[in-house]
Design an enzyme around this catalytic site. Structure first.
Site, PDB file in Angstrom:
ATOM      1  N   GLU A  66     -16.117  36.576 -18.560  1.00 14.46           N
ATOM      2  CA  GLU A  66     -16.466  37.938 -18.963  1.00 14.46           C
ATOM      3  C   GLU A  66     -17.488  37.894 -20.092  1.00 14.46           C
ATOM      4  OE1 GLU A  66     -15.991  41.727 -21.356  1.00 14.46           O
ATOM      5  OE2 GLU A  66     -15.771  39.648 -21.962  1.00 14.46           O
ATOM      6  N   GLU A  93      -8.815  45.604 -22.638  1.00 17.02           N
ATOM      7  CA  GLU A  93      -9.768  44.903 -23.478  1.00 17.02           C
ATOM      8  C   GLU A  93      -9.381  45.015 -24.946  1.00 17.02           C
ATOM      9  OE1 GLU A  93     -12.188  43.091 -24.141  1.00 17.02           O
ATOM     10  OE2 GLU A  93     -13.202  42.628 -22.267  1.00 17.02           O
TER      11      GLU A  93
END
Length: 202
Positions: A66, A93
């Site tokens: 990511e 997140e």
């Protein structure tokens, strides 16, 4: 290398996707960004497996790379056969080490799903202003790629303690247990509700 698992539903009308990433930047241990999301997913799965079976499938996606450009999420969307089954996406997140887990981004046409989120989760935190701030930041989350699945979606993050973001202080000592709990409580409540409800959501 993404890590995936799938819990089969009893009468599935589609799949609910729980996503976070397990990589971190080289300078940071990554306890918040994003081992917190990974830990919440693992605990949510334990709780889901201990309860009654859900109607819909639940897919667990722990992405790699990511931090290198959302590469794991892109690989899932473009290459994995399970991607076509996803009807609802939840991404988890962190851009800090404590504070509430904010709903800061959604799929388009979000009125119905936001109303469900607000009625289902304990202590919901979110604002349309957060997305306007996020759009002006120089980074994305896996949700940017996962939105391409054309499924309803919710993107969560906590942001207090942003001065520790992508630093050596993103460690277990600074990660708030209450924040991790808030992440997980939202995830579990929504996974149960969407896992037992009709899919796709409007």
């Amino acid at each position: 290398e993404n890590i995936l698992a799938r819990i089969a539903g009893t009468r599935s009308t589609g799949a609910v996707l729980l996503a976070s990433h397990y990589d971190s930047v080289p300078a940071a241990p990554g306890a918040a960004d994003a081992a917190s999301g990974v830990a919440a997913i693992i605990e949510a799965v334990r709780a889901l497996e201990a309860g009654p079976a859900l109607r819909n499938d639940v897919i667990l996606l722990l992405t790699d790379a990511e931090e290198l450009g959302l590469l794991g999420a892109r690989a899932f969307v473009e290459q994995h056969p399970w991607a076509k089954d996803v009807r609802l996406v939840m991404n988890f997140e962190a851009r800090g080490t404590h504070g509430p887990a904010w709903l800061f981004e959604t799929s388009a046409g979000n009125g119905a799903i936001v109303a469900e989120w607000a009625s289902l989760v304990p202590r919901p935190a979110g604002s349309s202003l957060t997305y306007e701030v996020y759009k002006r930041l120089p980074n994305d989350t896996d949700f940017t790629e996962l939105k391409r699945l054309n499924a309803a979606g919710l993107n969560f993050a906590f942001v207090d303690g942003v001065e520790r973001y992508h630093t050596a202080h993103d460690d277990i000592a600074h990660l708030s247990a209450g924040t991790l709990q808030h992440h997980g409580m939202q995830m579990l409540a929504l996974a149960r509700a969407f896992g037992n409800g009709p899919l796709p959501r409007p």
